[in-house]
Design an enzyme around this catalytic site. Structure first.
Site, PDB file in Angstrom:
ATOM      1  N   GLY A  14      65.768  20.841   4.644  1.00  0.00           N
ATOM      2  CA  GLY A  14      65.075  21.146   5.746  1.00  0.00           C
ATOM      3  C   GLY A  14      63.410  20.643   5.338  1.00  0.00           C
ATOM      4  O   GLY A  14      63.530  20.857   3.847  1.00  0.00           O
ATOM      5  N   LEU A  16      60.748  22.882   5.750  1.00  0.00           N
ATOM      6  CA  LEU A  16      60.677  24.390   4.707  1.00  0.00           C
ATOM      7  C   LEU A  16      61.670  24.262   4.006  1.00  0.00           C
ATOM      8  O   LEU A  16      61.069  24.516   2.424  1.00  0.00           O
ATOM      9  CB  LEU A  16      60.612  24.761   5.886  1.00  0.00           C
ATOM     10  CG  LEU A  16      60.350  26.827   5.327  1.00  0.00           C
ATOM     11  CD1 LEU A  16      59.401  26.973   4.777  1.00  0.00           C
ATOM     12  CD2 LEU A  16      60.264  27.445   6.257  1.00  0.00           C
ATOM     13  N   ASP A  37      73.440  23.278   3.178  1.00  0.00           N
ATOM     14  CA  ASP A  37      73.432  22.520   4.189  1.00  0.00           C
ATOM     15  C   ASP A  37      74.509  21.247   5.239  1.00  0.00           C
ATOM     16  O   ASP A  37      74.618  21.225   4.248  1.00  0.00           O
ATOM     17  CB  ASP A  37      71.445  21.323   4.120  1.00  0.00           C
ATOM     18  CG  ASP A  37      70.946  21.101   5.313  1.00  0.00           C
ATOM     19  OD1 ASP A  37      71.548  19.980   6.172  1.00  0.00           O
ATOM     20  OD2 ASP A  37      69.515  21.329   5.337  1.00  0.00           O
ATOM     21  N   TYR A 149      64.405  24.448  22.461  1.00  0.00           N
ATOM     22  CA  TYR A 149      63.796  25.249  21.315  1.00  0.00           C
ATOM     23  C   TYR A 149      62.897  26.616  21.503  1.00  0.00           C
ATOM     24  O   TYR A 149      62.949  27.862  20.814  1.00  0.00           O
ATOM     25  CB  TYR A 149      63.020  24.227  20.570  1.00  0.00           C
ATOM     26  CG  TYR A 149      62.027  24.764  19.382  1.00  0.00           C
ATOM     27  CD1 TYR A 149      63.342  24.630  18.264  1.00  0.00           C
ATOM     28  CD2 TYR A 149      61.283  24.156  18.952  1.00  0.00           C
ATOM     29  CE1 TYR A 149      62.391  24.879  16.917  1.00  0.00           C
ATOM     30  CE2 TYR A 149      60.537  25.077  17.849  1.00  0.00           C
ATOM     31  CZ  TYR A 149      60.870  24.935  16.939  1.00  0.00           C
ATOM     32  OH  TYR A 149      60.831  25.814  15.440  1.00  0.00           O
TER      33      TYR A 149
HETATM   34  C1  AKB Z   1      57.715  21.922  16.306  1.00  0.00           C
HETATM   35  O1  AKB Z   1      56.798  21.131  16.653  1.00  0.00           O
HETATM   36  O2  AKB Z   1      58.954  22.105  17.020  1.00  0.00           O
HETATM   37  C2  AKB Z   1      58.296  22.449  15.290  1.00  0.00           C
HETATM   38  C3  AKB Z   1      57.459  23.901  15.798  1.00  0.00           C
HETATM   39  C4  AKB Z   1      56.183  24.322  15.682  1.00  0.00           C
HETATM   40  O3  AKB Z   1      57.937  24.888  15.543  1.00  0.00           O
HETATM   41  N1  AKB Z   1      56.840  22.549  14.201  1.00  0.00           N
END
Ligand code: AKB
Length: 314
Positions: A14, A16, A37, A149
């Site tokens: 990914g 990072l 991965d 998320y």
């Molecule tokens: C996203 O935009 O989902 C990520 C974050 C800020 O965690 N880059």
């Protein structure tokens, strides 16, 4: 580095993961950094050991850690904010069960071995919601994320603090802002618009921005992000007062401010604005955050501001 202290990276293909893998291989030797991965990426598989690993498969994870005598895991595998909204159940499963598998393994290994395993896990500014002061959002505040998320990052922070408090697992974490780099593709994030805008400018193309022109967000150039992660892992654990996740930041800008900074290098670069669901996510996050706890506890200091970042990227 002894062979009981090898490093394993999940999600190494990914955005990072690629840059962190390259950095750690340069520092510790390629053979001491095992990149994993579900999908191959030549940038990592072509520069040292790479193994296919699904972090939901706890048996394979444990076998790999024992086979390679892993002392440190950088657990990066996750689904990001914009993509996460399209499949809530999958985002919850991958982000939470993946972290739980790593924490459980660290607990078991710590109980069995004389040396403790160390874990790095990235959290995000997505833990913050729209009810907070948008400027200089503090380390400690009520957390009401607006995306699945963000909810997994908040729950993950609490799991990290719990495993540290209850079982002594040495897990360390950063609330990353948007990350910007040019060695690997971002995928599924809200802040990815910034990388996409810079790529379009470099390619001489125009760009349609999914975030409103005036929405400012905290951001960071990848070199700073990699250094932040490794500096935190190098820090004296007894000085770390935050065991959920540290606020860190480097710069804040809106799409309009990024456009102005790009136009200092690229004449006539054209951007149109077509806000979509990412605009709503972006406007629920802070403009800027207070990272004084990270500065105090382990000496965090960013090196790249907006003009530096744009120059490096272009
Ligand atoms: C996203 O935009 O989902 C990520 C974050 C800020 O965690 N880059």
């Amino acid at each position: 580095m002894s062979n009981t202290e090898r490093i394993l990276i999940t999600g190494a293909s990914g955005q990072l993961g690629v840059e962190l893998t390259m950095h750690l291989r340069a520092r510790h030797g390629a053979d001491n950094v095992i990149a994993t991965d579900v999908r191959d990426n030549k940038a990592v598989s072509g520069t040292g050991p790479f193994e296919q690993l699904d972090v939901l498969d706890s048996d394979s994870l444990a076998a790999m850690v024992r086979r390679h005598r892993i002392g440190t895991i950088y657990h990066l595998a996750a689904i990001l904010s914009a993509k996460g909204e399209a499949d809530i159940r999958w985002t919850w499963k991958l982000n939470m069960d993946g972290l739980l598998n790593v924490l459980e393994l660290a607990r078991d290994e710590g109980a069995a071995a004389s040396t403790r395993m160390e874990i790095f896990w990235p959290s995000s500014i997505a833990v913050f919601g729209p009810d907070l002061p948008r400027e200089n959002t503090p380390q400690e505040c009520p957390l009401n994320p607006t995306t699945v998320y963000g909810i997994t990052k908040l729950a993950g922070e609490q799991l990290c603090a719990y495993y540290h408090r209850k079982f002594g697992v040495d897990v360390r974490s950063l609330r990353f802002p948007g990350l910007i780099g040019n060695k690997s593709e971002p995928g599924g994030g809200t802040t990815d618009y910034s990388v996409d805008m810079l790529r379009a400018a470099a390619a001489g193309e125009s760009f349609v921005c999914p975030v409103r022109p005036e929405t400012r967000l905290p951001m960071m150039y990848m070199d700073d992000a990699v250094r932040a992660a490794t500096d935190l892992m190098d820090a004296d654990g007894s000085k770390l007062r935050v065991r959920s996740s540290y606020n860190i930041t480097a710069m804040s800008f809106s799409p309009k401010e990024l456009l102005d900074a790009i136009r200092a290098h690229v004449n006539g670069f054209d951007v149109a604005y077509r806000p979509d669901h990412r605009a709503e996510i972006a406007s629920s996050w802070p403009d800027s955050i207070d990272d004084s706890a990270a500065r105090r506890d382990w000496g965090w200091e960013p090196k790249f501001d907006l003009p530096d970042m744009v120059r490096e990227m272009l």
